[in-house]
Design an enzyme around this catalytic site. Structure first.
Site, PDB file in Angstrom:
ATOM      1  N   GLY A   1     -45.822 -12.122  37.908  1.00 20.38           N
ATOM      2  CA  GLY A   1     -46.301 -12.343  36.538  1.00 20.38           C
ATOM      3  C   GLY A   1     -46.618 -13.800  36.243  1.00 20.38           C
ATOM      4  O   GLY A   1     -47.603 -14.101  35.563  1.00 20.38           O
TER       5      GLY A   1
ATOM      6  N   LYS B   1     -56.505  -2.150  37.980  1.00 18.88           N
ATOM      7  CA  LYS B   1     -56.973  -2.009  36.605  1.00 18.88           C
ATOM      8  C   LYS B   1     -57.524  -3.269  35.968  1.00 18.88           C
ATOM      9  O   LYS B   1     -56.939  -4.336  36.082  1.00 18.88           O
ATOM     10  CB  LYS B   1     -55.822  -1.505  35.737  1.00 18.88           C
ATOM     11  CG  LYS B   1     -55.449  -0.069  36.056  1.00 18.88           C
ATOM     12  CD  LYS B   1     -54.315   0.370  35.185  1.00 18.88           C
ATOM     13  CE  LYS B   1     -54.114   1.872  35.320  1.00 18.88           C
ATOM     14  NZ  LYS B   1     -52.950   2.291  34.543  1.00 18.88           N
TER      15      LYS B   1
ATOM     16  N   GLY C   1     -48.106 -10.218  42.563  1.00 20.42           N
ATOM     17  CA  GLY C   1     -47.899  -8.799  42.896  1.00 20.42           C
ATOM     18  C   GLY C   1     -48.202  -8.421  44.330  1.00 20.42           C
ATOM     19  O   GLY C   1     -47.630  -8.953  45.269  1.00 20.42           O
TER      20      GLY C   1
ATOM     21  N   ARG D   1     -38.338 -15.984  48.796  1.00 21.67           N
ATOM     22  CA  ARG D   1     -37.977 -16.813  47.627  1.00 21.67           C
ATOM     23  C   ARG D   1     -36.736 -17.660  47.908  1.00 21.67           C
ATOM     24  O   ARG D   1     -36.646 -18.799  47.447  1.00 21.67           O
ATOM     25  CB  ARG D   1     -37.725 -15.925  46.403  1.00 21.67           C
ATOM     26  CG  ARG D   1     -39.004 -15.431  45.760  1.00 21.67           C
ATOM     27  CD  ARG D   1     -38.727 -14.565  44.536  1.00 21.67           C
ATOM     28  NE  ARG D   1     -39.975 -14.207  43.882  1.00 21.67           N
ATOM     29  CZ  ARG D   1     -40.071 -13.387  42.835  1.00 21.67           C
ATOM     30  NH1 ARG D   1     -38.975 -12.814  42.332  1.00 21.67           N
ATOM     31  NH2 ARG D   1     -41.245 -13.128  42.290  1.00 21.67           N
TER      32      ARG D   1
END
Ligand code: 3PG
Ligand code: MG
Length: 425
Positions: free
Chosen positions: A406, A226, A383, A63
């Protein structure tokens, strides 16, 4: 219900993409750095310095490295760079554990430029103001963690005003924090002449080629544990892409919803209806769903535990699906061969443990090869995805890899990002 594996083929119901209101390059819809008169100015640069740190050292500077072009450009104009960022989640309190001082050395390393640090509690900024005024032209300063003040996450207009009092211009290079409507990512953008930095611009342009106006057919690969964390994302994708590959733990929920036994695998049985609704929506939108047809099963959630290969119609009731099998890899790679654009979020197996990384690695290498050979535009992020691509040694071989977590997911969900919206013309 019987199986419904639609192979992705060009005969899939052709659909017209809704025409966008303006047919301009994405960079024309928001303000860019070259539109600001930088010379001699105090430039508040919102960065995402929320980088992994261990024992006081930055362990992944990606980053930070992406900020270098913007910092150099500002310095070149004899302007002062004043970096603003959050770091971790200190919950509105001054907490030395979350001090940004610990990332300054990594910024100096990446830019080859000395970097000063200015402590502040964001209540009294007089010392910061003085430090900025006294710093010579071309200085790079890092101000303390914006989340040391509760007003940051509340997007408090008073805090935004206080921040604005420290600069003449606002530049946002923190795409990965753009899903937050915080004082330093949103409120501040309205108070000073503002623009996207070069990293933000590159990110928005890459994302636009991924899902905004992609070259079709588009295949999305979505993995991860999930369904529950990715319902909005799947619902949005099935209306936009030509093929959706579902892998990882979340594929088990879909297989279960279709009537297959998944043994002791991770599976959100309560989401079977949701999974069926997504499959139905895909069907109506002409989006081919590509689910695993075979699986690598083990009886222990442990690296190198014994495995056996099963068809998804005969999973051992005591076993756990931990990766996709070779036939599934072949089908997915076939879908990638048919695609001009691939958008990827999430590994398709338990890639942190051998041998359950094999499926993710095989697909990653195939995406990289098709991209290298000029057949594919590939955009990945979110992620675990970057970690999985790094593990497959292809992190630098895709068209664009986002460092956002996110924010990348919310972008894939089709949601407007407040930090980007605030830069719109
Ligand atoms: C990130 O690392 O995803 C961004 O810096 C945002 O951090 P947050 O989830 O704490 O807002
Ligand atoms: Mg996050």
């Amino acid at each position: 219900m019987g199986p419904r594996f639609h192979p992705l083929c060009h005969s899939a119901t052709p659909r017209e993409r809704p025409t966008l209101p303006e047919d301009k390059p994405v960079s024309q819809s928001f303000k860019t750095l070259d539109e600001l008169d930088l010379s001699g100015k105090r430039v508040l640069l919102r960065a995402d310095l929320n980088v992994p740190v261990a024992d006081g050292k930055v362990t992944d500077a990606t980053r930070i490295e992406r900020l270098v072009p913007t910092i150099r450009e500002i310095v070149k104009h004899d302007a002062k760079v004043i970096l603003l960022s959050h770091f971790g989640r200190p919950k509105g309190k001054v907490d030395p554990e979350f001090s940004l001082e610990q990332v300054c050395a990594a910024i100096a390393d990446a830019t080859g430029h000395p970097v000063g640090f200015v402590a502040t509690d964001w209540v009294d900024v007089s010392a910061a103001k003085q430090a900025i005024d006294e710093a010579p032209a071309g200085s790079v300063l890092v101000l303390e963690n914006t989340r040391f003040h509760p007003g940051e996450e509340e997007n408090d207009p008073e805090l935004a005003k206080l921040m604005a009092s420290l600069g003449d211009l606002y530049v946002n290079d923190a795409f990965s924090a753009a899903h937050r409507a915080h004082a330093s990512t949103e409120g501040l953008a309205h108070l000073l002449p503002s623009a996207a930095g070069l990293a933000m611009q590159a990110e928005l342009e890459a994302l636009e080629t991924g899902l905004g106006k992609p070259k079709k057919p588009v295949v999305a690969i979505v993995g991860g544990a999930k369904v529950s964390s990715k319902i909005d994302l799947l619902e949005n994708l099935v209306t936009k892409v030509d093929g959706l590959v579902i892998g990882g733990g979340m594929a088990n929920t879909f297989l279960f919803a279709m009537g297959y036994g998944v043994g002791k695998s991770l599976c959100e049985k309560d989401l079977a209806d949701t999974a069926r609704r997504i499959l139905d929506k895909a069907d109506k939108s002409g989006c081919a769903i590509i689910l695993p047809v075979d699986a690598v099963v083990s009886w222990h959630f442990k690296a190198n535990s014994p495995t056996r290969l099963y068809g998804v119609d005969s999973i051992d009731p005591d076993g756990m699906i931990l990766d996709i099998g070779p036939q599934s890899i072949e089908r997915i790679n076939g879908a990638i061969d048919d695609a001009h654009t691939v958008v990827w979020n999430g590994p398709v197996g338990a890639f942190e443990m051998t041998p359950f990384d094999a499926g993710t690695v095989a697909i990653a290498k195939h995406v990289a090869k098709r991209t290298h050979d000029g057949h594919l535009v590939s955009v990945a992020g979110g992620g675990d995805t970057v970690g999985a691509l790094a593990h497959a040694d292809v992190k630098d071989k895709l068209t664009y890899v986002s460092t956002a977590g996110g924010a990348f997911l919310e972008w894939m969900e089709g949601k407007p990002l407040p930090g980007v919206q605030a830069l719109k013309k």
